[in-house]
Design an enzyme around this catalytic site. Structure first.
Site, PDB file in Angstrom:
ATOM      1  N   HIS A   1      30.913  34.649   9.046  1.00  0.00           N
ATOM      2  CA  HIS A   1      32.239  35.066   8.558  1.00  0.00           C
ATOM      3  C   HIS A   1      33.372  34.204   9.117  1.00  0.00           C
ATOM      4  O   HIS A   1      34.199  33.670   8.384  1.00  0.00           O
ATOM      5  CB  HIS A   1      32.522  36.510   8.986  1.00  0.00           C
ATOM      6  CG  HIS A   1      31.478  37.503   8.628  1.00  0.00           C
ATOM      7  ND1 HIS A   1      31.418  38.108   7.399  1.00  0.00           N
ATOM      8  CD2 HIS A   1      30.440  38.018   9.346  1.00  0.00           C
ATOM      9  CE1 HIS A   1      30.416  38.963   7.365  1.00  0.00           C
ATOM     10  NE2 HIS A   1      29.802  38.927   8.536  1.00  0.00           N
TER      11      HIS A   1
HETATM   12  C1  BDR Z   1      33.645  40.302  11.515  1.00  0.00           C
HETATM   13  O1  BDR Z   1      33.233  41.298  12.433  1.00  0.00           O
HETATM   14  C2  BDR Z   1      32.649  40.724  13.559  1.00  0.00           C
HETATM   15  O2  BDR Z   1      31.491  41.403  13.908  1.00  0.00           O
HETATM   16  C3  BDR Z   1      32.419  39.270  13.234  1.00  0.00           C
HETATM   17  O3  BDR Z   1      32.557  38.452  14.387  1.00  0.00           O
HETATM   18  C4  BDR Z   1      33.466  38.961  12.204  1.00  0.00           C
HETATM   19  O4  BDR Z   1      34.680  38.566  12.817  1.00  0.00           O
HETATM   20  C5  BDR Z   1      32.845  40.459  10.230  1.00  0.00           C
HETATM   21  O5  BDR Z   1      33.039  41.724   9.692  1.00  0.00           O
END
Ligand code: BDR
Ligand code: CA
Length: 347
Positions: free
Chosen positions: A272
């Site tokens: 992400h």
């Molecule tokens: C986001 O949530 C976190 O767990 C990850 O690092 C990312 O920033 C994705 O939903």
């Protein structure tokens, strides 16, 4: 019964949102001749680690600082992880400052189920010779914004608590922020709840302040980040790229794949946070659409949802103006290549 993975529509389901048409991006993009000054506000975190590695490897970006926030793990783990990562990437000169341990209000939410108790799965990196910066995250961000000769971009890739505090405490500095490239939210379903994505769910009140601030925003939500995945083959490419950084990234990715495998039978993991960073270095990687984004701060089942309105006739009807560009498409193969090439350039 086999359950489908996130972003996998092979089982016949289709997204239930009406996609707004793509627009020309307004987010700044660095060049190797004129790197974009960037602060990364992060809760490392497996995908955060890849985002930070990508940022320091890209000649188009000039990373001024990494500030930390409690999110995926306890903020003390996130700070230590940021220090050790930058050391492993040969950039212990980049200051790391610690920020908020928890949200502005409400309960602390963690994502240790995916990232492990320390945020880094089973990976243990050698300690850094650098120590945490004496200024806290918000004070350091404020000073860097004030002192920079040109406006500074910020990539918030964790809960938005530090950003909300910066906006509240330093309204005079808002025009020093070139852009916020946020990883968070979703036009469609969430991942932490059916309504909400993790970073927004972890501090909806902070997200609400940020989206109302008037600062130019690109929101890289799950709609686009779930297209930006790495599988076992991609992880092997990272491991084989010939650098220690590549091996670290592969180990973190493998841990995430193992966890999503246990959770819902997934065989790949979304990176992400690296999507938000890549957008500031590569002009045509992610396509975006203009949306009005509001954050649900109620205590009901929609808490933390980013309500994204992008249909022009409804925006006209309800008097809504766009306040964000939202990521809608990314070329997954190109994204993988960019990551592997970047990690091959690190130590
Ligand atoms: C986001 O949530 C976190 O767990 C990850 O690092 C990312 O920033 C994705 O939903
Ligand atoms: Ca994160």
């Amino acid at each position: 019964m086999e359950r489908p993975g996130f972003g996998d529509f092979a089982h016949g389901a289709h997204p239930t949102y009406y996609a707004a048409p793509p627009v020309t991006r307004t987010a700044p993009v660095g060049t190797s001749g004129r790197p974009l000054p960037l602060i990364i506000d992060s809760d490392p975190g497996l995908d955060d680690a890849l985002a930070i590695g990508l940022a320091v490897a890209m000649p188009e970006l000039d990373v001024l600082a990494v500030t930390t926030v409690g999110g995926n793990a306890d903020v003390r783990h996130c700070t230590e992880n940021a220090l050790r990562l930058l050391h492993a990437f040969g950039r212990s000169d980049i200051p790391v400052a610690e920020g908020a341990a928890g949200p502005l209000t409400g309960a602390v939410v963690r994502a240790t189920g995916i990232h492990g108790e320390t945020g880094f799965g089973r990976t243990v990196l050698p300690p850094s010779p650098a120590s945490v910066h004496a200024e806290g995250a918000v004070a350091l961000m404020a000073r860097l914004l004030r002192e920079s000769p040109v406006p500074v971009a910020i990539a918030p890739i964790g809960p938005l608590t530090n950003l909300a505090s910066l906006i509240r405490l330093h309204p005079e500095l808002l025009d020093r922020i070139a852009h916020l490239a946020i990883m968070g939210g979703s036009i469609g379903e969430g991942n932490t709840t059916a309504s909400a994505e993790f970073n927004i769910y972890a501090d909806p009140e902070a997200a609400d302040i940020v989206f109302r601030s008037g600062v130019p925003i690109t929101m890289m939500g799950l709609d686009v980040t779930h297209q930006a995945t790495l599988d076992g083959a991609a992880s092997r490419r990272l491991a084989a790229c010939g650098t220690g950084a590549g091996r670290i990234a592969a180990e973190l990715v493998d841990f995430a794949i193992e966890r999503v495998g246990k959770w819902y039978g997934g065989t790949s993991t979304a990176i992400h946070d690296a999507v938000a960073v890549a957008h500031l270095a590569v002009p045509d990687l992610v396509s975006v659409a203009a949306y009005n984004v509001r954050v649900d701060t109620t205590d009901g089942p929609a808490r933390g949802r980013t309500v994204c309105e992008g249909l022009s006739y409804r925006m006209d009807r309800y008097g809504l103006a766009a306040n964000a560009e939202v990521g809608i498409r990314i070329d997954p193969a190109r994204f993988q290549d960019i990551l592997v090439d970047a990690f091959a350039r690190l130590p």
